[in-house]
Structure formats: C-alpha cells, structure tokens
Design an enzyme around this catalytic site. Structure first.
Site, PDB file in Angstrom:
ATOM      1  N   ASP A  27       0.812  -1.224   0.000  1.00  0.00           N
ATOM      2  CA  ASP A  27       0.000   0.000   0.000  1.00  0.00           C
ATOM      3  C   ASP A  27       0.845   1.274   0.000  1.00  0.00           C
ATOM      4  O   ASP A  27       0.487   2.255  -0.665  1.00  0.00           O
ATOM      5  CB  ASP A  27      -1.045  -0.009   1.123  1.00  0.00           C
ATOM      6  N   ASP A  66       1.681  -9.362   3.575  1.00  0.00           N
ATOM      7  CA  ASP A  66       0.532  -9.106   4.462  1.00  0.00           C
ATOM      8  C   ASP A  66      -0.836  -9.397   3.838  1.00  0.00           C
ATOM      9  O   ASP A  66      -1.822  -9.500   4.558  1.00  0.00           O
ATOM     10  CB  ASP A  66       0.553  -7.650   4.931  1.00  0.00           C
ATOM     11  N   ARG A  76       1.325  -5.697  10.659  1.00  0.00           N
ATOM     12  CA  ARG A  76       1.245  -4.473  11.475  1.00  0.00           C
ATOM     13  C   ARG A  76      -0.189  -3.950  11.511  1.00  0.00           C
ATOM     14  O   ARG A  76      -0.690  -3.536  12.533  1.00  0.00           O
ATOM     15  CB  ARG A  76       2.192  -3.434  10.873  1.00  0.00           C
ATOM     16  N   GLY A  91      -4.037 -25.319  13.268  1.00  0.00           N
ATOM     17  CA  GLY A  91      -4.903 -25.765  14.361  1.00  0.00           C
ATOM     18  C   GLY A  91      -4.755 -24.949  15.626  1.00  0.00           C
ATOM     19  O   GLY A  91      -4.909 -25.476  16.737  1.00  0.00           O
ATOM     20  N   GLU A 145       1.174  -9.125  14.956  1.00  0.00           N
ATOM     21  CA  GLU A 145       1.956  -8.099  15.655  1.00  0.00           C
ATOM     22  C   GLU A 145       1.177  -6.810  15.890  1.00  0.00           C
ATOM     23  O   GLU A 145       1.434  -6.091  16.848  1.00  0.00           O
ATOM     24  CB  GLU A 145       3.261  -7.801  14.900  1.00  0.00           C
TER      25      GLU A 145
HETATM   26  O1  F6P Z   1       5.892  -6.202   4.653  1.00  0.00           O
HETATM   27  C1  F6P Z   1       4.971  -5.807   5.628  1.00  0.00           C
HETATM   28  C2  F6P Z   1       5.500  -6.140   6.957  1.00  0.00           C
HETATM   29  O2  F6P Z   1       5.815  -7.491   6.892  1.00  0.00           O
HETATM   30  C3  F6P Z   1       4.610  -5.885   8.158  1.00  0.00           C
HETATM   31  O3  F6P Z   1       3.744  -6.914   8.484  1.00  0.00           O
HETATM   32  C4  F6P Z   1       5.623  -5.599   9.226  1.00  0.00           C
HETATM   33  O4  F6P Z   1       5.131  -4.878  10.285  1.00  0.00           O
HETATM   34  C5  F6P Z   1       6.646  -4.838   8.484  1.00  0.00           C
HETATM   35  O5  F6P Z   1       6.668  -5.398   7.192  1.00  0.00           O
HETATM   36  C6  F6P Z   1       8.001  -4.805   9.079  1.00  0.00           C
HETATM   37  O6  F6P Z   1       8.924  -4.427   8.121  1.00  0.00           O
HETATM   38  P1  F6P Z   1      10.334  -3.744   8.356  1.00  0.00           P
HETATM   39  O7  F6P Z   1      10.958  -4.436   9.501  1.00  0.00           O
HETATM   40  O8  F6P Z   1      11.039  -3.960   7.069  1.00  0.00           O
HETATM   41  O9  F6P Z   1      10.081  -2.304   8.631  1.00  0.00           O
END
Ligand code: F6P
Length: 322
Positions: free
Chosen positions: A103, A128, A172, A186, A222
């Site tokens: 995005d 994601d 995220r 599961g 997360e």
């Molecule tokens: O690519 C998306 C993602 O995997 C999110 O789910 C995650 O929070 C983020 O990237 C972390 O990316 P980076 O550590 O590269 O900033």
C-alpha cells in the site's frame, strides 16, 4: 512505448523476482526496453537505474527477496525528492512504470501522479495480503507456509511439555497471516487487529484445562490491540500461574525463502498483465487475481483494505480447534 522501468518497494516478499522476470520478458516480447530501478523510490531520486534484458532475469524465479533491492524512502515523500525522481525518469527515457509493492508503494505512486505524467501500473507485492482487488498478494502464500512449518515444529515441543505457546506473526495493520496460518496449524486462539481480542475469554478457555490436546497455540498478529506476544503471555502467566507458557516471535523469517508454486505463478501472471496494461494505456491501477482471473483495481481502492475477515472463518477455527 519504447522504454519502461520496473522497481520493488516497501517490505520485500517472496515472488517479487518472479514478477520482475515476467515484466522483463513480456516487455522483450513486445520490443520494449526495461530499466530496473535499484532501491525503489530512493533509486529514482538517486538515478540508480540498470538495464534489464532476458538474460539478466534468468534463474531468479525461484529466489526470495528482490534483485532490485527495496526501501522505504523518506526523501520521496518530499516534493523536492519527487521532482528529482521525475527529472531522472525523463532523462532515462521512461514512458511507463511497473511498481511492485504494497500500500505504501501505491500511495507513493498516487502522490507522484500529481506532478508526473508517466503512467504507473502496480503488482501487489507484500506478505501481508492487505490490498483490495486481489485474493492473494505476491509473497503471502510463501509466508503463511513458512509460518505453518514453524508452528508445526512448535506444536511438537509444546505437546511434549504440555505448554502454551504464544506465537507472534507479522501483520502491522492486517491479521491475514495470523488468520490463515492459525487455521492451518490448528491454533486454539487467533488475535488479529481487525477484530476485538477477548483476552478474558482466552483466560477462561485456558482455565478449563486440556481437553484433547495437552498443548495450546495462541496466534497473535503483531498489530493486534492486545499487544505483542509477550504482553499476551504475561497476562496468561499472571492469571493462570499454573500454566507453562512460552513465546515465539517468528519475525522476518516470514519474509524470506523460495516462493511457493502459487506465488511464482501469480507473480508471473501479474507481471505479464502489468506490461500489457501499460501498453494499453492504463495508469494508476493495480493488477490482481480474483477468482483465478486477472483483475484491475485503481490504486485508490486497492490501498483501502480494511475488511474484517469472514466471521465464518473465526467461528470455524473455534469449532475445529477443540
Ligand atoms: O511487509 C509488511 C511487513 O511485513 C509488516 O507486516 C511488518 O510490520 C513490516 O513489514 C516490518 O517491516 P520492516 O521491519 O522492514 O520495517
């Protein structure tokens, strides 16, 4: 159209290379030159372009990561950065761009379109799966398979020790990795940002004790509002000190690895369709695959994925994981 550019941006995802390969080879078929931009939008600003030909994308379909590198560019968020990028693109003779990313990548393209007349078509590259207009993004299938492989291993040790494992997976803003891999492994509970996480209910369930399994897997995205895996585990430990609880944060391991067959095929189809879409004069839209067919979604819509997962899935998980 004589020359186009391709770049990858945001978090890398397995299958990005397969997509680059498809873009380069489809363009070659139509006698279009391709320049790769190194490091996404930052590479545009720094004039970091390389020529890509059929040979330079040989032997990459099976490789994770991205041969074009990736970045999250702060400079591109400024008008000065964008003007510099546009000047470099014009100087390189770029008449169309394929952007592979999530995005943030497409929001960047929308912003850039305010000053640039170079058409951009996107391919959804993110683990994601949080884009509207495609059933699966490039990398999602590989990531969830990485997760279930890891959780299957955790289940072995959890079962042997009668333990509760709180497993944190990426996501995220979206819980789709947690949801799908949770169902497939599961998991006894799944916490995702799109739904309210009922920690009291989890405690009640855990307090009832073991039924059929002596282990419990609690999958936490997360970005969930309950906090990360450590927070959830601390609540469990505080309320149910008799339970043996461990945490496992899978982290960036989910972003790497050789793409699955599904990611390679989807990425190839999307890269192929992106070049054809550019040739046909399209702009500011994302290529997706919906019900096995290529679908076209304007960037403005693609970036607005806030759908809650189908309630049936969560209900089913609850029943099946008894
Ligand atoms: O690519 C998306 C993602 O995997 C999110 O789910 C995650 O929070 C983020 O990237 C972390 O990316 P980076 O550590 O590269 O900033």
């Amino acid at each position: 159209m004589k020359t186009i550019a391709v770049f990858t941006s945001g978090g890398d995802s397995p299958g990005m290379n397969a997509c680059i390969r498809a873009v380069v080879r489809t363009a070659a078929y139509y006698n279009i030159q391709v320049k790769g931009i190194i490091g996404g939008y930052q590479g545009m600003i720094e004039n970091d372009f390389i020529d890509l030909d059929i040979k330079s994308v040989a032997n990459i379909i099976q490789r994770g990561g991205t041969i074009l590198k990736t970045a999250r560019s702060k400079d591109f968020m400024t008008i000065e950065g964008q003007e510099k990028a546009l000047k470099n693109l014009k100087h390189q003779g770029i008449e169309g761009i394929v952007a592979i990313g999530g995005d943030g990548t497409f929001k960047g393209a929308l912003e850039f379109s305010k000053i640039s007349d170079i058409p951009v078509v996107g391919c959804p590259g993110t683990i994601d799966n949080d884009l509207a207009g495609t059933d699966f993004t490039i990398g999602y299938d590989t990531a969830i398979n990485t997760v279930i492989e890891a959780v299957d291993k955790l289940r072995d040790t959890a079962e042997s020790h009668n333990r509760v494992f709180v497993v944190e997976v990426m996501g995220r803003d979206a819980g789709l990795i947690a949801l799908r891999s949770g169902i497939a492994s599961g998991a006894e509970e799944i916490f995702i940002p799109e739904t309210r996480s009922d920690i009291d209910n989890l405690i009640k369930k855990l307090a009832k004790g073991r039924k059929n399994k002596s282990s419990k897997i609690i999958m936490v995205a997360e970005g969930d509002e309950a906090g990360g895996a450590f927070k959830v585990s601390n609540v469990i430990k505080e309320k149910l000190p008799e339970l043996d609880v461990r945490v496992s944060i899978l982290g960036h391991i989910q972003r790497g690895g050789s793409p699955t067959c599904m990611d390679r095929v989807n990425a190839s189809r999307m890269g192929f369709a992106a070049v054809e879409a550019l040739k046909e004069g399209n702009n500011m839209l994302m290529i997706g695959i919906v019900n096995m067919n290529i679908a076209y979604t304007p960037f403005e819509k693609a970036v607005k994925h806030i759908e809650a997962p189908h309630p049936d899935l969560l209900r089913m998980m609850e029943i099946l994981s008894m």
